[in-house]
Design an enzyme around this catalytic site. Sequence first.
Site, mmCIF file in Angstrom:
data_model
loop_
_atom_site.group_PDB
_atom_site.id
_atom_site.type_symbol
_atom_site.label_atom_id
_atom_site.label_comp_id
_atom_site.label_asym_id
_atom_site.label_seq_id
_atom_site.Cartn_x
_atom_site.Cartn_y
_atom_site.Cartn_z
ATOM 1 N N VAL A 11 0.833 -1.208 0.000
ATOM 2 C CA VAL A 11 0.000 0.000 0.000
ATOM 3 C C VAL A 11 0.871 1.264 0.000
ATOM 4 O O VAL A 11 0.640 2.196 -0.770
ATOM 5 C CB VAL A 11 -0.941 -0.004 1.234
ATOM 6 N N THR A 121 -5.022 -0.594 7.438
ATOM 7 C CA THR A 121 -6.372 -1.029 7.807
ATOM 8 C C THR A 121 -6.404 -1.314 9.300
ATOM 9 O O THR A 121 -5.669 -2.173 9.792
ATOM 10 C CB THR A 121 -6.753 -2.281 7.006
ATOM 11 N N ASN A 208 -14.978 -4.054 2.759
ATOM 12 C CA ASN A 208 -14.319 -5.323 2.432
ATOM 13 C C ASN A 208 -15.160 -6.519 2.886
ATOM 14 O O ASN A 208 -15.253 -7.523 2.179
ATOM 15 C CB ASN A 208 -12.928 -5.383 3.075
ATOM 16 N N PHE A 249 -18.044 -8.911 -8.435
ATOM 17 C CA PHE A 249 -17.861 -9.736 -7.232
ATOM 18 C C PHE A 249 -18.948 -10.780 -7.064
ATOM 19 O O PHE A 249 -19.291 -11.188 -5.961
ATOM 20 C CB PHE A 249 -17.665 -8.875 -5.981
ATOM 21 N N ALA A 252 -18.470 -16.962 -8.935
ATOM 22 C CA ALA A 252 -18.315 -18.117 -8.041
ATOM 23 C C ALA A 252 -16.904 -18.667 -8.211
ATOM 24 O O ALA A 252 -16.324 -18.612 -9.299
ATOM 25 C CB ALA A 252 -19.352 -19.172 -8.385
ATOM 26 N N CYS A 260 -6.239 -9.440 2.432
ATOM 27 C CA CYS A 260 -7.242 -8.480 2.930
ATOM 28 C C CYS A 260 -8.529 -9.134 3.416
ATOM 29 O O CYS A 260 -8.849 -9.052 4.608
ATOM 30 C CB CYS A 260 -7.554 -7.461 1.850
ATOM 31 N N LYS A 320 -4.946 -14.414 -6.656
ATOM 32 C CA LYS A 320 -5.788 -13.939 -7.755
ATOM 33 C C LYS A 320 -4.874 -13.603 -8.926
ATOM 34 O O LYS A 320 -3.645 -13.691 -8.794
ATOM 35 C CB LYS A 320 -6.624 -12.734 -7.331
HETATM 36 C C1 UGA Z 1 -9.540 -6.153 -1.772
HETATM 37 C C2 UGA Z 1 -10.595 -5.116 -2.159
HETATM 38 O O1 UGA Z 1 -11.196 -5.460 -3.405
HETATM 39 C C3 UGA Z 1 -9.957 -3.725 -2.261
HETATM 40 O O2 UGA Z 1 -10.951 -2.752 -2.533
HETATM 41 C C4 UGA Z 1 -9.242 -3.400 -0.942
HETATM 42 O O3 UGA Z 1 -8.586 -2.136 -0.983
HETATM 43 C C5 UGA Z 1 -8.221 -4.473 -0.645
HETATM 44 O O4 UGA Z 1 -8.896 -5.754 -0.572
HETATM 45 C C6 UGA Z 1 -7.539 -4.148 0.654
HETATM 46 O O5 UGA Z 1 -8.205 -4.131 1.692
HETATM 47 O O6 UGA Z 1 -6.345 -3.790 0.648
HETATM 48 P P1 UGA Z 1 -7.657 -7.551 -3.119
HETATM 49 O O7 UGA Z 1 -7.560 -8.382 -1.882
HETATM 50 O O8 UGA Z 1 -6.407 -7.023 -3.745
HETATM 51 O O9 UGA Z 1 -8.599 -6.251 -2.841
HETATM 52 O O10 UGA Z 1 -8.335 -8.425 -4.247
HETATM 53 P P2 UGA Z 1 -9.812 -8.637 -4.826
HETATM 54 O O11 UGA Z 1 -9.783 -8.346 -6.269
HETATM 55 O O12 UGA Z 1 -10.824 -7.954 -4.017
HETATM 56 O O13 UGA Z 1 -9.972 -10.236 -4.658
HETATM 57 C C7 UGA Z 1 -9.988 -10.858 -3.370
HETATM 58 C C8 UGA Z 1 -10.276 -12.325 -3.489
HETATM 59 O O14 UGA Z 1 -11.628 -12.563 -3.889
HETATM 60 C C9 UGA Z 1 -9.418 -13.082 -4.513
HETATM 61 O O15 UGA Z 1 -9.026 -14.330 -3.970
HETATM 62 C C10 UGA Z 1 -10.344 -13.258 -5.698
HETATM 63 O O16 UGA Z 1 -10.010 -14.379 -6.480
HETATM 64 C C11 UGA Z 1 -11.673 -13.473 -4.982
HETATM 65 N N1 UGA Z 1 -12.865 -13.148 -5.797
HETATM 66 C C12 UGA Z 1 -13.082 -11.876 -6.228
HETATM 67 C C13 UGA Z 1 -13.816 -14.158 -6.090
HETATM 68 O O17 UGA Z 1 -13.630 -15.319 -5.681
HETATM 69 N N2 UGA Z 1 -14.929 -13.833 -6.805
HETATM 70 C C14 UGA Z 1 -15.165 -12.568 -7.246
HETATM 71 O O18 UGA Z 1 -16.221 -12.344 -7.883
HETATM 72 C C15 UGA Z 1 -14.227 -11.566 -6.959
#
Ligand code: UGA
Length: 429
Positions: A11, A121, A208, A249, A252, A260, A320
């Site tokens: 960050v 955070t 989140n 989001f 599945a 996070c 991811k």
């Molecule tokens: C997340 C939030 O999206 C950010 O807005 C926030 O700033 C960040 O946490 C943080 O607190 O620092 P991040 O953890 O980088 O961001 O990644 P995401 O894109 O949110 O994905 C998180 C997880 O959810 C991944 O494992 C992804 O594969 C999974 N995911 C996401 C799903 O399984 N399905 C979805 O539809 C979307």
Amino acid sequence: MKITIIGTGYVGLVTGTCFAEGGHEVTCVDSDVNKIKVLQQGGMPIYEPGLPELVKKNVAAGRLFFTSNTQEGVERSDFIFIAVSTPPQPDGSLDLSFVEKVSRDIASAMTSYKIILDKSTVPVRTGEKVAETIGRFSKGKVDFDVVSNPEFLREGSAIEDFMKPDRVVVGVSSPRPVEALKALYAPFDAPVIVTSIESAELIKHAANSFLALKISYINAVSVLCEATGANVQEVAHGMGMDPRIGRKFLDASLGFGGSCFPKDLSAFIATSEMLGYEFGLLKEVQKINLGQMDRFVKKITDTLWVVRDKTIGVLGLAFKQDTDDVRNSPAIDLCKRLQRAGARLRVHDPQAMEKAGAILKDVDYVADMNEVAEGCDALVIATEWPEFKKLDLDRARRCLSHPIIFDGRNLFDPVEMERLGFLYKGIGR
Ligand code: UGA
């Protein structure tokens, strides 16, 4: 404007670099001398698309500096960001000792009015504690304001998220710093939402947790889709067309991970408990997430029957796409479960193999994704990297002892995969 960022992790480094790109003069401070040395020599401690180019550009323009000297960092700037880590403790609550230490360091280094912004955070009411600590340890009672300024960056698209944010949240305890904060964020053309410190702190954890809830919701629906022959992507599309719900989001998966969501959920539950409220809804979100992985592993073991001594190819190790981050990665969890069941693994990730190497042992790391299937009994897709869609499926079918693909990210079309001769098992379809 002059800005100092304390903590040059994910960050801190993105924030500092983007502020420099916005025209401010930024000093990034970290107590890790080696990390600072790497950055000063033009190296990059993390993988984030676009970041190395932006760091290089702003260092060359004389707007971005790195130092391990907090005193120097605090003296140089008017805005001091706290961007240190807040690691989870065994009970789910956060260890705030780095935030406390930095607050004390800032207090002893301050000789003129500063605006101190918390980007880490943290649980609600941390701002109050930061202000109390700085007040207590500042020499000569220097004036200051504490601001909660949560970050909403996603790994993999952090630069874009910072440069074009949906909103900037600033939580303040007095109107004094508001105009300066608006000027600070003026280069980014985003609505600045001014709230109390407590609201800003809650916005971060509530946002989140809600996103994690959305994923668990669709994952629960995916179980019903599998039971009935419905297709979870069609359901998500139909639900998401309602602007009150939104399609984002609702993919599945074998579960969410990363540094996070899992941590923020646990922390929000722990904070709620401390405030006398049992947030059962969020406990269920955690439970569904674990259940999703259990079901995926069962799908693999039921299909292969005996997993012991089978060779399984796994595509994806990062939590991811577009990142090399393997913290709390569902892909790594899956690999470990398959290893415990006696499987041999051949794995590939476009960026995360080096980091995975430290935590995932006794597997074959394969440099080319198209070679993973060689000698395997099944192939598993564990991370949603877009390049996996370009997998040479003909070659995979020929290499596998029987053409079986388990897709934990629904990257392929089940009808097409069947036509190509695969036994293809996705999530909720
Ligand atoms: C997340 C939030 O999206 C950010 O807005 C926030 O700033 C960040 O946490 C943080 O607190 O620092 P991040 O953890 O980088 O961001 O990644 P995401 O894109 O949110 O994905 C998180 C997880 O959810 C991944 O494992 C992804 O594969 C999974 N995911 C996401 C799903 O399984 N399905 C979805 O539809 C979307």
